[in-house]
Design an enzyme around this catalytic site. Sequence first.
Site, PDB file in Angstrom:
ATOM      1  N   ASP A 115      20.285  30.832  52.421  1.00 26.12           N
ATOM      2  CA  ASP A 115      21.346  31.827  52.572  1.00 26.12           C
ATOM      3  C   ASP A 115      22.574  31.130  53.121  1.00 26.12           C
ATOM      4  OD1 ASP A 115      19.889  34.019  51.651  1.00 26.12           O
ATOM      5  OD2 ASP A 115      19.148  34.532  53.643  1.00 26.12           O
ATOM      6  N   ASP A 131      21.329  37.124  46.030  1.00 24.93           N
ATOM      7  CA  ASP A 131      21.313  38.430  46.702  1.00 24.93           C
ATOM      8  C   ASP A 131      22.454  39.309  46.197  1.00 24.93           C
ATOM      9  OD1 ASP A 131      19.176  37.546  48.272  1.00 24.93           O
ATOM     10  OD2 ASP A 131      20.484  36.959  49.937  1.00 24.93           O
TER      11      ASP A 131
END
Length: 153
Positions: A115, A131
């Site tokens: 991330d 995402d």
Amino acid sequence: MKRKTMVPVAIVLLVLLDQLVKWYVVKNIPLGVVKSFIPHVVSLTYLQNTGAAFSLLENQQWFFTLITLVVMVGAFYYLYKHLKGSLWMVTGLTLVIAGGLGNFIDRLRQGFVVDMFHLDFMNFAIFNVADSYLTVGVFLLLILMLKEETHGN
């Protein structure tokens, strides 16, 4: 180019973009370090997420593998079934598939998802390109479902 060939190409390109951004972040930002990207809007940081959104269900890789496989089979089935239908449906499913595959590749290869995007203007989970695909894809599919529900289409 026909939709039948455009969609698989789009999925591959979207997954490649996701993986390239993750590769860049891993190579250029030390784990946990925050770097300004767009001041006061978005920062980049490198995090290793072993869970889902907001790090829920950490270290449950077997669960994520099972869920991803079930969702991917369903999404591919609906994509094939609706390939000649609504462009919005095809786009939503394409984004869900690309996002799911992008994060699935990370989980299989590394045991965690990379991330990197941190919204500076609000307290929100740090997320990645895949995402974003998933969020937009699910949003499009929900809008379509609500439209069908209210208009009977």
